[in-house]
Design an enzyme around this catalytic site. Structure first.
Site, mmCIF file in Angstrom:
data_model
loop_
_atom_site.group_PDB
_atom_site.id
_atom_site.type_symbol
_atom_site.label_atom_id
_atom_site.label_comp_id
_atom_site.label_asym_id
_atom_site.label_seq_id
_atom_site.Cartn_x
_atom_site.Cartn_y
_atom_site.Cartn_z
ATOM 1 N N ARG A 119 0.837 -1.202 0.000
ATOM 2 C CA ARG A 119 0.000 0.000 0.000
ATOM 3 C C ARG A 119 0.871 1.251 0.000
ATOM 4 O O ARG A 119 1.821 1.363 0.765
ATOM 5 C CB ARG A 119 -0.907 0.003 1.232
ATOM 6 C CG ARG A 119 -1.659 1.305 1.481
ATOM 7 C CD ARG A 119 -2.546 1.182 2.705
ATOM 8 N NE ARG A 119 -3.174 2.425 3.107
ATOM 9 C CZ ARG A 119 -2.801 3.183 4.138
ATOM 10 N NH1 ARG A 119 -1.763 2.824 4.899
ATOM 11 N NH2 ARG A 119 -3.440 4.289 4.433
ATOM 12 N N LYS A 132 -13.187 2.857 1.113
ATOM 13 C CA LYS A 132 -12.817 2.898 2.528
ATOM 14 C C LYS A 132 -14.036 3.302 3.356
ATOM 15 O O LYS A 132 -14.618 4.359 3.130
ATOM 16 C CB LYS A 132 -11.654 3.865 2.752
ATOM 17 C CG LYS A 132 -10.346 3.389 2.121
ATOM 18 C CD LYS A 132 -9.248 4.417 2.250
ATOM 19 C CE LYS A 132 -8.797 4.593 3.677
ATOM 20 N NZ LYS A 132 -7.661 5.539 3.791
ATOM 21 N N ARG A 154 -9.303 20.295 7.632
ATOM 22 C CA ARG A 154 -8.159 20.491 8.518
ATOM 23 C C ARG A 154 -8.122 21.919 9.044
ATOM 24 O O ARG A 154 -8.580 22.847 8.378
ATOM 25 C CB ARG A 154 -6.835 20.181 7.804
ATOM 26 C CG ARG A 154 -6.562 18.703 7.628
ATOM 27 C CD ARG A 154 -5.150 18.434 7.152
ATOM 28 N NE ARG A 154 -4.907 17.007 7.006
ATOM 29 C CZ ARG A 154 -4.449 16.226 7.976
ATOM 30 N NH1 ARG A 154 -4.166 16.740 9.155
ATOM 31 N NH2 ARG A 154 -4.245 14.936 7.764
ATOM 32 N N THR A 160 -5.925 -0.866 10.288
ATOM 33 C CA THR A 160 -5.619 0.114 11.337
ATOM 34 C C THR A 160 -5.522 -0.503 12.732
ATOM 35 O O THR A 160 -6.446 -1.150 13.209
ATOM 36 C CB THR A 160 -6.633 1.280 11.378
ATOM 37 O OG1 THR A 160 -7.028 1.633 10.063
ATOM 38 C CG2 THR A 160 -6.014 2.485 12.050
#
Length: 473
Positions: free
Chosen positions: A37, A223, A78, A281
């Site tokens: 990945r 995802k 962000r 994760t």
């Protein structure tokens, strides 16, 4: 030669400083990783091109080939830059400014890169900053300013990621940066593109259309990492080629106690709809610094293997961690141990839509009743092995032979399938014998083993699907 151990669960690792060295790459590939990945949240184009070519060179040298997955950054909110980090306190007010401007005196003002921020949230909404370390509550919101009260304080630094649980934001599915990154991946022949923060099936279609315009046959991975994706799960799985349970952001967006339920539901949906699924994760997070995992991490990997997820993934463990090789070895050991305890059986709940589906189920039952057997299947598209995989047959290796390099690399992500790239002969009998010789040469089978062969034969002008039971000679 003893038989090579057959592993059902695939391993995805993320490339980074800890694993980019040629020697380390070689060790990881030989240790059994299946997919590499590339995380485009932290990679520039020059590095990406160099790493893709390095992976391919090492594969060529070792004779063991792996697939390449580009994980595009996707839309995100962000905070902007601060003169210096700020220690927040409980009850403190903070203003987020979606538009250029100033806050009132004595109230901390922080810019945000999302102009519609104030239009999407409302009084009482929760705002999570920096992976949920900072929790805020919206006090008031206008297009120019979102005022929040600090509920859970921590230090606020520059460019921290913002999550808005339960809020449907109007960010594009594919940003300008994503398109530039995907173009590089297409030019370098990447096999999979993972799209971050997928909210609905249309997001997948946007990326798929872009790939099609550029002439790419790469697969699209959705995802699952926010509440919108969970609400639209089945349609997203249907629209995608594979799915990643991205537990990092997902664990921020939903109550933590719901995370195992969502993971299980996603894995089950993917199996039912015949799509590969990756559990990602924090599987070995402690091994970023520690040479051994925690007991809880071992149990977490075991749970993913028991659920028959197609793949388990390493992130920080192999990008910046001190023990990338040991992480892969631990994953492989745990997966092998858990898989070795399963009894013979298959997924009897899988909907069988065609007679060919039922024929494939019969091949599995036959191989399992013989014992110490496996299925040899020939494919150009990869569809037959994917159906066999969805049946989740334990103790029944699936050896998939293809003459299509694209299908070969896509099958590297599929549970229970060991793909092989081999030219097909003009006569089916020669192709079958060549496949048996290949398996013998590589140590996957031994002389005298019985194999169930799924193939088709010509009867006049008609093609007939068949199952053959044959000894390896």
């Amino acid at each position: 030669m003893p038989k090579e151990a057959f592993r059902l669960t695939k391993i995805v690792f993320t490339l980074g400083p800890a694993s980019a060295d040629e020697r380390m790459l070689e060790r990881l590939i030989l240790a059994g990783v299946d997919v590499c990945r590339l995380n485009m949240a932290h990679a520039d184009h020059a590095w990406t091109r160099a790493m893709i070519r390095r992976v391919r060179e090492v594969c060529q040298r070792t004779g063991r080939h792996i697939a390449l997955l580009m994980d595009v950054k996707g839309p995100e909110i962000r905070t902007g830059d601060l003169p210096e980090p700020v220690e927040l306190t409980a009850g403190q007010l903070i203003d987020f400014l979606p538009q250029p401007g100033e806050s009132e005196h004595r109230i901390l003002a922080v810019s945000v890169n999302y102009p519609s921020f104030g239009e999407d949230v409302q009084t009482g909404s929760t705002v999570l900053v920096d992976s949920g370390l900072i929790r805020l509550e919206v006090v008031s919101a206008t297009s120019a300013r979102v005022r929040c009260r600090v509920v859970v304080p921590a230090r606020l630094g520059n460019r921290r990621h913002i999550n808005l649980p339960g809020v449907k934001v109007r960010l594009p599915a594919l940003t300008a940066k994503d398109r530039a990154d995907v173009t590089v991946g297409i030019e370098e022949g990447v096999d999979f593109f993972a799209l971050s923060f997928v909210r609905e099936a249309d997001d997948i279609d946007i990326l798929r259309r872009y790939l099609s315009e550029k002439g790419s046959s790469a697969r699209v991975i959705a995802k699952i990492e926010d509440q919108s994706a969970i609400a639209n799960l089945d349609e997203i799985v249907t629209a995608s080629d594979a799915v990643m349970v991205a537990r990092g952001d997902l664990g921020i967006e939903v109550p933590m106690e719901d995370l195992p339920l969502i993971q299980r539901r996603t894995v089950e949906a993917c199996i039912r709809l015949r799509k590969p699924v990756i559990v990602a994760t924090h599987l070995l997070e402690s091994m970023i610094q520690s040479p051994v995992p925690t007991r809880a991490e071992v149990s977490d990997i075991a749970s993913a293997v028991w659920s028959t997820a197609d793949a388990i993934m390493l992130s920080g463990e192999t990008t910046t961690g001190r023990y990338p090789l040991e992480c892969v070895q631990f994953m492989k050991r745990v997966a092998g141990r858990i898989e070795g305890t399963t009894s013979k059986g298959y997924n009897a709940d899988l909907p069988l839509k065609t007679h060919k589906d039922r024929l494939l189920r019969s091949a599995i039952v036959l191989a399992q009743e013989i014992g110490e057997s496996g299925i040899v299947v020939f494919t150009r598209s990869g569809l037959l092995p994917q159906t066999l995989s969805a049946l989740r047959a334990s103790r029944c290796p699936i050896y998939a032979f293809t003459d299509n390099p694209v299908a070969f690399r896509h099958l590297l992500l599929v549970w229970g399938v060991e793909p092989f790239l081999m030219d097909f002969g003009a006569e089916p009998e020669k192709t079958i014998r060549d496949a048996f010789a290949y398996l013998l040469r590589r140590g996957w089978v031994q002389t005298g083993d019985w194999m169930v062969v799924v193939t088709n034969v010509l009867a006049g002008e008609q093609t007939i699907d068949t199952i053959q039971l044959r000894p390896v000679e």
